[in-house]
Design a protein around this motif. Structure first.
Motif, PDB file in Angstrom:
ATOM      1  N   GLU A   1      38.379  30.547  34.114  1.00 38.06           N
ATOM      2  CA  GLU A   1      37.594  31.745  34.395  1.00 38.06           C
ATOM      3  C   GLU A   1      38.009  32.359  35.725  1.00 38.06           C
ATOM      4  O   GLU A   1      38.392  31.644  36.652  1.00 38.06           O
ATOM      5  CB  GLU A   1      36.104  31.398  34.445  1.00 38.06           C
ATOM      6  N   LYS A   2      37.938  33.675  35.802  1.00 37.01           N
ATOM      7  CA  LYS A   2      38.202  34.401  37.046  1.00 37.01           C
ATOM      8  C   LYS A   2      36.858  34.757  37.669  1.00 37.01           C
ATOM      9  O   LYS A   2      35.965  35.255  36.991  1.00 37.01           O
ATOM     10  CB  LYS A   2      38.993  35.677  36.770  1.00 37.01           C
ATOM     11  N   ARG A   3      36.727  34.480  38.963  1.00 37.02           N
ATOM     12  CA  ARG A   3      35.483  34.765  39.674  1.00 37.02           C
ATOM     13  C   ARG A   3      35.612  36.080  40.422  1.00 37.02           C
ATOM     14  O   ARG A   3      36.463  36.231  41.278  1.00 37.02           O
ATOM     15  CB  ARG A   3      35.167  33.644  40.660  1.00 37.02           C
TER      16      ARG A   3
ATOM     17  N   HIS B   1      33.342  39.424  42.405  1.00 36.93           N
ATOM     18  CA  HIS B   1      32.284  39.502  43.416  1.00 36.93           C
ATOM     19  C   HIS B   1      30.916  39.239  42.820  1.00 36.93           C
ATOM     20  O   HIS B   1      30.072  38.597  43.442  1.00 36.93           O
ATOM     21  CB  HIS B   1      32.284  40.877  44.094  1.00 36.93           C
TER      22      HIS B   1
ATOM     23  N   ASP C   1      30.569  38.704  39.101  1.00 35.92           N
ATOM     24  CA  ASP C   1      30.640  38.240  37.726  1.00 35.92           C
ATOM     25  C   ASP C   1      31.742  37.200  37.557  1.00 35.92           C
ATOM     26  O   ASP C   1      32.556  36.988  38.445  1.00 35.92           O
ATOM     27  CB  ASP C   1      30.872  39.406  36.765  1.00 35.92           C
ATOM     28  N   VAL C   2      31.724  36.561  36.393  1.00 32.22           N
ATOM     29  CA  VAL C   2      32.741  35.580  36.023  1.00 32.22           C
ATOM     30  C   VAL C   2      33.281  36.001  34.657  1.00 32.22           C
ATOM     31  O   VAL C   2      32.513  36.268  33.737  1.00 32.22           O
ATOM     32  CB  VAL C   2      32.153  34.156  35.949  1.00 32.22           C
TER      33      VAL C   2
ATOM     34  N   TYR D   1      39.415  31.528  41.018  1.00 33.58           N
ATOM     35  CA  TYR D   1      39.306  31.111  39.630  1.00 33.58           C
ATOM     36  C   TYR D   1      38.480  29.837  39.573  1.00 33.58           C
ATOM     37  O   TYR D   1      38.172  29.227  40.589  1.00 33.58           O
ATOM     38  CB  TYR D   1      40.694  30.843  39.044  1.00 33.58           C
ATOM     39  N   ARG D   2      38.169  29.419  38.341  1.00 35.73           N
ATOM     40  CA  ARG D   2      37.520  28.124  38.183  1.00 35.73           C
ATOM     41  C   ARG D   2      37.832  27.561  36.811  1.00 35.73           C
ATOM     42  O   ARG D   2      38.099  28.296  35.856  1.00 35.73           O
ATOM     43  CB  ARG D   2      36.021  28.214  38.407  1.00 35.73           C
TER      44      ARG D   2
ATOM     45  N   LYS E   1      36.080  25.263  33.890  1.00 35.65           N
ATOM     46  CA  LYS E   1      34.719  24.902  33.493  1.00 35.65           C
ATOM     47  C   LYS E   1      34.784  23.981  32.281  1.00 35.65           C
ATOM     48  O   LYS E   1      35.407  24.295  31.276  1.00 35.65           O
ATOM     49  CB  LYS E   1      33.921  26.153  33.159  1.00 35.65           C
TER      50      LYS E   1
ATOM     51  N   THR F   1      32.118  22.618  37.064  1.00 35.11           N
ATOM     52  CA  THR F   1      33.186  23.562  37.398  1.00 35.11           C
ATOM     53  C   THR F   1      33.993  23.065  38.589  1.00 35.11           C
ATOM     54  O   THR F   1      33.497  22.311  39.428  1.00 35.11           O
ATOM     55  CB  THR F   1      32.626  24.962  37.742  1.00 35.11           C
TER      56      THR F   1
ATOM     57  N   ASN G   1      36.300  25.072  41.443  1.00 34.63           N
ATOM     58  CA  ASN G   1      36.731  26.364  41.981  1.00 34.63           C
ATOM     59  C   ASN G   1      38.064  26.199  42.701  1.00 34.63           C
ATOM     60  O   ASN G   1      38.299  25.193  43.366  1.00 34.63           O
ATOM     61  CB  ASN G   1      35.686  26.893  42.964  1.00 34.63           C
TER      62      ASN G   1
ATOM     63  N   SER H   1      41.680  28.806  44.298  1.00 35.13           N
ATOM     64  CA  SER H   1      42.239  30.143  44.492  1.00 35.13           C
ATOM     65  C   SER H   1      43.736  30.107  44.230  1.00 35.13           C
ATOM     66  O   SER H   1      44.385  29.081  44.364  1.00 35.13           O
ATOM     67  CB  SER H   1      41.962  30.661  45.915  1.00 35.13           C
TER      68      SER H   1
END
Length: 96
Positions: free
Chosen positions: A45-47, A49, A51-52, A79-80, A82, A87, A89, A91
């Motif tokens: 998943e992309k994180r 500001h 939302d994911v 990113y993360r 899951k 999760t 996290n 970068s």
């Protein structure tokens, strides 16, 4: 649920980040192994500001190996991974 925590901790120790050369210059790869998570689904998943966004997913097999390839944006992003409710996290820095 401690087994799920240990699964995600194993993933943290197994994550490898590579910046490929050649035709894949603007891509990054996240790969690793999660043991004991047979048939579970792992999400990349992309994180943002606020939302994911789910980018990709893989149903883990008995060996637990996974690989995700994504476009690098040219600047640092978060990113993360899951797995169920756990999760990790991380970068990705710019590939330039």
């Amino acid at each position: 649920m401690n087994t799920h925590i240990s699964k995600i901790v194993l993933a943290a120790g197994a994550i490898l980040f590579f910046f490929a050369c050649g035709n894949d210059k603007n891509k990054f790869t996240v790969k690793g192994t999660i043991t004991g998570a047979d048939t579970l689904t792992l999400y990349l998943e992309k994180r943002g500001h606020s939302d994911v966004t789910t980018l990709d997913s893989v149903k883990l097999s008995k060996d637990g190996d996974y690989t995700f390839k994504q476009e690098a944006l040219g600047y640092s992003e978060f990113y993360r991974l899951k797995l169920e409710n756990q999760t990790i996290n991380f970068s990705i820095d710019s590939t330039e």
